[in-house]
Design a protein around this motif. Structure first.
Motif, PDB file in Angstrom:
ATOM      1  N   ARG A  24      10.076  -3.144  -9.187  1.00 19.19           N
ATOM      2  CA  ARG A  24      10.414  -1.728  -9.029  1.00 19.19           C
ATOM      3  C   ARG A  24      11.121  -1.567  -7.674  1.00 19.19           C
ATOM      4  O   ARG A  24      10.507  -1.199  -6.678  1.00 19.19           O
ATOM      5  N   PRO A  25      12.446  -1.852  -7.627  1.00 23.68           N
ATOM      6  CA  PRO A  25      13.170  -1.856  -6.350  1.00 23.68           C
ATOM      7  C   PRO A  25      13.550  -0.447  -5.889  1.00 23.68           C
ATOM      8  O   PRO A  25      14.729  -0.097  -5.806  1.00 23.68           O
ATOM      9  N   ASP A  26      12.542   0.378  -5.586  1.00 22.05           N
ATOM     10  CA  ASP A  26      12.790   1.722  -5.088  1.00 22.05           C
ATOM     11  C   ASP A  26      11.578   2.160  -4.282  1.00 22.05           C
ATOM     12  O   ASP A  26      10.724   1.342  -3.914  1.00 22.05           O
ATOM     13  N   GLU A  27      11.466   3.464  -4.013  1.00 20.54           N
ATOM     14  CA  GLU A  27      10.351   3.937  -3.187  1.00 20.54           C
ATOM     15  C   GLU A  27       8.997   3.695  -3.852  1.00 20.54           C
ATOM     16  O   GLU A  27       7.996   3.482  -3.158  1.00 20.54           O
ATOM     17  N   LEU A  28       8.957   3.688  -5.196  1.00 21.95           N
ATOM     18  CA  LEU A  28       7.691   3.436  -5.866  1.00 21.95           C
ATOM     19  C   LEU A  28       7.247   1.993  -5.673  1.00 21.95           C
ATOM     20  O   LEU A  28       6.062   1.717  -5.483  1.00 21.95           O
ATOM     21  N   GLY A  29       8.194   1.057  -5.691  1.00 27.24           N
ATOM     22  CA  GLY A  29       7.841  -0.334  -5.422  1.00 27.24           C
ATOM     23  C   GLY A  29       7.316  -0.523  -4.016  1.00 27.24           C
ATOM     24  O   GLY A  29       6.320  -1.234  -3.798  1.00 27.24           O
ATOM     25  N   LEU A  30       7.967   0.112  -3.037  1.00 29.71           N
ATOM     26  CA  LEU A  30       7.480   0.056  -1.658  1.00 29.71           C
ATOM     27  C   LEU A  30       6.090   0.663  -1.553  1.00 29.71           C
ATOM     28  O   LEU A  30       5.209   0.124  -0.877  1.00 29.71           O
ATOM     29  N   ALA A  31       5.899   1.808  -2.220  1.00 26.41           N
ATOM     30  CA  ALA A  31       4.604   2.482  -2.161  1.00 26.41           C
ATOM     31  C   ALA A  31       3.508   1.625  -2.788  1.00 26.41           C
ATOM     32  O   ALA A  31       2.404   1.523  -2.247  1.00 26.41           O
ATOM     33  N   ARG A  32       3.802   1.023  -3.930  1.00 29.20           N
ATOM     34  CA  ARG A  32       2.792   0.174  -4.573  1.00 29.20           C
ATOM     35  C   ARG A  32       2.396  -0.991  -3.664  1.00 29.20           C
ATOM     36  O   ARG A  32       1.211  -1.329  -3.563  1.00 29.20           O
ATOM     37  N   ALA A  33       3.366  -1.601  -3.024  1.00 30.53           N
ATOM     38  CA  ALA A  33       3.060  -2.715  -2.121  1.00 30.53           C
ATOM     39  C   ALA A  33       2.200  -2.242  -0.952  1.00 30.53           C
ATOM     40  O   ALA A  33       1.265  -2.937  -0.529  1.00 30.53           O
ATOM     41  N   TYR A  34       2.494  -1.040  -0.424  1.00 34.60           N
ATOM     42  CA  TYR A  34       1.718  -0.516   0.703  1.00 34.60           C
ATOM     43  C   TYR A  34       0.318  -0.112   0.271  1.00 34.60           C
ATOM     44  O   TYR A  34      -0.679  -0.452   0.927  1.00 34.60           O
ATOM     45  N   VAL A  35       0.202   0.617  -0.841  1.00 33.40           N
ATOM     46  CA  VAL A  35      -1.110   1.071  -1.313  1.00 33.40           C
ATOM     47  C   VAL A  35      -2.005  -0.123  -1.640  1.00 33.40           C
ATOM     48  O   VAL A  35      -3.213  -0.102  -1.374  1.00 33.40           O
ATOM     49  N   ALA A  36      -1.417  -1.189  -2.186  1.00 31.89           N
ATOM     50  CA  ALA A  36      -2.179  -2.390  -2.528  1.00 31.89           C
ATOM     51  C   ALA A  36      -2.563  -3.215  -1.310  1.00 31.89           C
ATOM     52  O   ALA A  36      -3.367  -4.145  -1.421  1.00 31.89           O
ATOM     53  N   GLY A  37      -1.989  -2.895  -0.143  1.00 36.77           N
ATOM     54  CA  GLY A  37      -2.281  -3.656   1.063  1.00 36.77           C
ATOM     55  C   GLY A  37      -1.435  -4.892   1.227  1.00 36.77           C
ATOM     56  O   GLY A  37      -1.684  -5.705   2.128  1.00 36.77           O
ATOM     57  N   ASP A  38      -0.404  -5.058   0.384  1.00 37.76           N
ATOM     58  CA  ASP A  38       0.470  -6.221   0.483  1.00 37.76           C
ATOM     59  C   ASP A  38       1.588  -6.005   1.495  1.00 37.76           C
ATOM     60  O   ASP A  38       2.263  -6.960   1.896  1.00 37.76           O
ATOM     61  N   LEU A  39       1.800  -4.783   1.888  1.00 34.06           N
ATOM     62  CA  LEU A  39       2.834  -4.419   2.861  1.00 34.06           C
ATOM     63  C   LEU A  39       2.177  -3.530   3.909  1.00 34.06           C
ATOM     64  O   LEU A  39       1.357  -2.677   3.577  1.00 34.06           O
ATOM     65  N   GLU A  40       2.528  -3.737   5.178  1.00 38.78           N
ATOM     66  CA  GLU A  40       1.948  -2.952   6.262  1.00 38.78           C
ATOM     67  C   GLU A  40       3.044  -2.224   7.039  1.00 38.78           C
ATOM     68  O   GLU A  40       4.165  -2.742   7.200  1.00 38.78           O
ATOM     69  N   LEU A  41       2.696  -1.035   7.512  1.00 36.97           N
ATOM     70  CA  LEU A  41       3.555  -0.305   8.443  1.00 36.97           C
ATOM     71  C   LEU A  41       3.110  -0.705   9.838  1.00 36.97           C
ATOM     72  O   LEU A  41       1.992  -0.390  10.256  1.00 36.97           O
ATOM     73  N   ASP A  42       3.952  -1.419  10.565  1.00 38.68           N
ATOM     74  CA  ASP A  42       3.558  -1.999  11.842  1.00 38.68           C
ATOM     75  C   ASP A  42       3.042  -0.918  12.795  1.00 38.68           C
ATOM     76  O   ASP A  42       3.732   0.072  13.056  1.00 38.68           O
ATOM     77  N   PRO A  43       1.817  -1.060  13.321  1.00 31.85           N
ATOM     78  CA  PRO A  43       1.248  -0.018  14.181  1.00 31.85           C
ATOM     79  C   PRO A  43       1.979   0.168  15.501  1.00 31.85           C
ATOM     80  O   PRO A  43       1.839   1.216  16.136  1.00 31.85           O
ATOM     81  N   SER A  44       2.770  -0.827  15.927  1.00 28.34           N
ATOM     82  CA  SER A  44       3.518  -0.662  17.173  1.00 28.34           C
ATOM     83  C   SER A  44       4.795   0.157  16.976  1.00 28.34           C
ATOM     84  O   SER A  44       5.429   0.566  17.948  1.00 28.34           O
ATOM     85  N   SER A  45       5.182   0.398  15.720  1.00 27.82           N
ATOM     86  CA  SER A  45       6.359   1.210  15.419  1.00 27.82           C
ATOM     87  C   SER A  45       5.923   2.656  15.191  1.00 27.82           C
ATOM     88  O   SER A  45       4.829   2.917  14.693  1.00 27.82           O
ATOM     89  N   ASP A  46       6.781   3.601  15.550  1.00 24.69           N
ATOM     90  CA  ASP A  46       6.497   5.005  15.283  1.00 24.69           C
ATOM     91  C   ASP A  46       6.481   5.235  13.773  1.00 24.69           C
ATOM     92  O   ASP A  46       7.432   4.885  13.070  1.00 24.69           O
ATOM     93  N   LEU A  47       5.393   5.818  13.268  1.00 30.08           N
ATOM     94  CA  LEU A  47       5.219   5.988  11.829  1.00 30.08           C
ATOM     95  C   LEU A  47       6.372   6.771  11.218  1.00 30.08           C
ATOM     96  O   LEU A  47       6.918   6.387  10.170  1.00 30.08           O
ATOM     97  N   TYR A  48       6.761   7.864  11.839  1.00 30.42           N
ATOM     98  CA  TYR A  48       7.788   8.732  11.269  1.00 30.42           C
ATOM     99  C   TYR A  48       9.177   8.083  11.355  1.00 30.42           C
ATOM    100  O   TYR A  48       9.991   8.227  10.437  1.00 30.42           O
ATOM    101  N   GLU A  49       9.430   7.340  12.425  1.00 33.45           N
ATOM    102  CA  GLU A  49      10.695   6.611  12.520  1.00 33.45           C
ATOM    103  C   GLU A  49      10.765   5.526  11.444  1.00 33.45           C
ATOM    104  O   GLU A  49      11.817   5.327  10.811  1.00 33.45           O
ATOM    105  N   LEU A  50       9.640   4.861  11.221  1.00 34.73           N
ATOM    106  CA  LEU A  50       9.609   3.798  10.218  1.00 34.73           C
ATOM    107  C   LEU A  50       9.812   4.360   8.816  1.00 34.73           C
ATOM    108  O   LEU A  50      10.587   3.814   8.016  1.00 34.73           O
ATOM    109  N   LEU A  51       9.155   5.477   8.502  1.00 32.46           N
ATOM    110  CA  LEU A  51       9.327   6.070   7.178  1.00 32.46           C
ATOM    111  C   LEU A  51      10.751   6.568   6.981  1.00 32.46           C
ATOM    112  O   LEU A  51      11.306   6.465   5.883  1.00 32.46           O
ATOM    113  N   GLY A  52      11.355   7.109   8.030  1.00 27.23           N
ATOM    114  CA  GLY A  52      12.748   7.518   7.930  1.00 27.23           C
ATOM    115  C   GLY A  52      13.663   6.339   7.653  1.00 27.23           C
ATOM    116  O   GLY A  52      14.599   6.431   6.847  1.00 27.23           O
ATOM    117  N   ALA A  53      13.387   5.210   8.314  1.00 28.95           N
ATOM    118  CA  ALA A  53      14.198   4.007   8.085  1.00 28.95           C
ATOM    119  C   ALA A  53      13.985   3.474   6.666  1.00 28.95           C
ATOM    120  O   ALA A  53      14.939   3.023   6.011  1.00 28.95           O
TER     121      ALA A  53
END
Length: 457
Positions: free
Chosen positions: A57-86
């Motif tokens: 699922r090469p779109d936002e749902l695929g990214l979300a599934r990977a994050y919700v499952a814990g397979d993908l992390e939003l790096d804590p040293s990066s600004d959350l809102y800047e990262l989501l915008g990117a």
């Protein structure tokens, strides 16, 4: 571009070649490799399943599934809102690119390179299991916006634990946009100001009968009874909300004046009411049901009664452009939810018989509210996970932070619409000037609430 090798060092150049532009993020992979533009926010792929989510699922749902499952992390040293915008820019860039090319496309140099990289990175394989937080059971619950399916959809979002919501929302227990007049510094004070704003717009007075559609945990009913002397009925489809609201009403000693029912708004038949509030509920109604929603509420109001409809709105479609709901929001957050442009909402309420007397946008207020909710969640993350699940806490963090950006960037808005069922002679019952009716029968100033622990955004 900075490259430290590993799988990331192989993957990023191929992705940039496919996209024809530099990635807006850096990637770090499970083997320690890192690649991407220097200084860009960092996305961490913890294992090969993260790539398989994106392959399937090469779109936002695929990214979300990977994050919700814990397979993908939003790096804590990066600004959350800047990262989501990117990440949103990355999804937009990849919308015209397929990560699953036709076999014939693999014969060229770019295709062979892509295939080698995909195999080497472990992307090729079966689709990973869907995280259990996805709303798959809603789609099996019958016809869309039937009473049964609406109950299932509401339960998916709201019946996840009253203690969890109390942690996120703070002591006010209000799950809708707060109101931040100049000088308001805390979430609790802003929510008290919003509740009072609704009561003043409705012109509440002692002895009036108020219906709160989608009453949540009863905060508006309690405020209206305590400060304006009304009798009230609240309806909700969430069993946990109804239980929590009833407990709060009993604790306040207002059981003789306030009632909360586990009931569909379409089944309410004990009008007339002097005023109706609908705050953050109409988004669940469905575009094809909204005319019925307006007609139902109109029929429940006494002549001269007011409706305060507080509702999120999307931007109108461009000519020839179909409306697309967020696949992540639809799958995880608000199944069967619909957003309509403010103009459509106003028109449908008018068609139901209402006279529209006032529309106020609170877009910036909601962005600030959401940032406070995210801060509450992050400050007590471990407890939030214990009260729900790791996946559920991740869903709420992702959707609230992304929604804050959507409001800030004017991709969605939120509006309060004051509508009146005029009397037989056309009398609206409103004073002549807006400044007068906004303060009409104003109750006592809402007290400054104690700090909730969430910083102002």
């Amino acid at each position: 571009m900075t490259v430290t090798g590993g799988t990331a060092g192989q993957l990023v150049p191929v992705l940039e070649d496919l996209l024809g532009t530099e990635l807006p993020i850096r990637l770090r992979t499970w083997d320690g490799g890192e690649a991407g533009p220097a200084g860009a926010p960092l996305l961490v792929l913890r294992n090969r399943r993260a790539l398989r989510h994106l392959l399937w699922r090469p779109d936002e749902l695929g990214l979300a599934r990977a994050y919700v499952a814990g397979d993908l992390e939003l790096d804590p040293s990066s600004d959350l809102y800047e990262l989501l915008g990117a990440m949103a820019r990355l999804v937009e860039q990849s919308s015209s690119v397929t990560l699953r090319p036709n076999p014939r496309d693999l014969l060229g140099p770019q295709g062979r390179r892509l295939l080698r990289t995909a195999v080497g990175a472990g992307m090729i394989g079966p689709r990973p299991p869907l995280p259990p937080e996805e709303a798959t059971r809603v789609r099996k619950a019958g016809v869309r916006h039937s009473p049964q399916r609406d109950r299932t959809a509401i339960s998916h979002h709201y019946d996840v634990g009253n203690d969890f919501y109390r942690l996120v929302l703070g002591p006010s227990w209000v799950y809708s946009c707060a109101y931040w007049p100049t000088g308001t510094d805390t979430l609790e004070a802003a929510q008290a100001a919003k509740l009072d704003l609704v009561c003043r717009k409705l012109g509440l007075r002692p002895g009036m009968r108020l219906l709160d559609v989608g009453c949540g945990w009863g905060s508006l009913l309690l405020h209206a009874a305590e400060h304006y002397g009304v009798e009230g009925v609240g309806v909700t489809l969430s069993a946990e909300q109804a239980e929590g609201a009833r407990e709060r009403i009993a604790d306040a000693g207002l059981g003789d004046r306030l009632t909360v029912r586990l009931q569909d708004y379409r089944a309410v038949d004990d009008g007339p009411y002097d005023a109706i509030s609908s705050v953050g509920m109409a988004e669940h109604v469905g575009a094809d049901q909204f005319r019925r929603y307006g007609t139902t509420l109109y029929g429940l109001l006494a002549p001269g009664g007011r409706l305060l409809n507080h509702q999120i709105a999307r931007r109108p479609n461009l000519p020839g452009e179909p409306y697309r709901t967020s696949p992540f929001i639809a799958a995880y957050v608000f199944p069967d939810g619909d957003l309509s442009p403010i103009g459509d909402t106003v028109s449908l309420l008018e068609q139901a018989g209402f006279e529209i007397r006032d529309v106020e946008s609170l877009r910036e207020h909601y962005a600030r509210t959401l940032r406070c909710w995210v801060a509450n969640l992050e400050q007590d993350w471990d407890r939030a996970v214990k009260l729900s699940t790791p996946g559920r806490a991740r869903v709420w963090r992702l959707y609230m932070a992304a929604s804050a950006l959507a409001f800030e960037e004017n991709r969605i808005g939120v509006n309060q619409i004051l509508a009146v069922r005029t009397g037989p002679d056309g009398d609206s019952g409103l004073p002549a000037a807006r400044a007068e009716w906004l303060g009409f029968q104003q109750g006592p100033a809402a007290p400054e609430a104690p700090e909730s622990g969430a910083p102002s955004a």
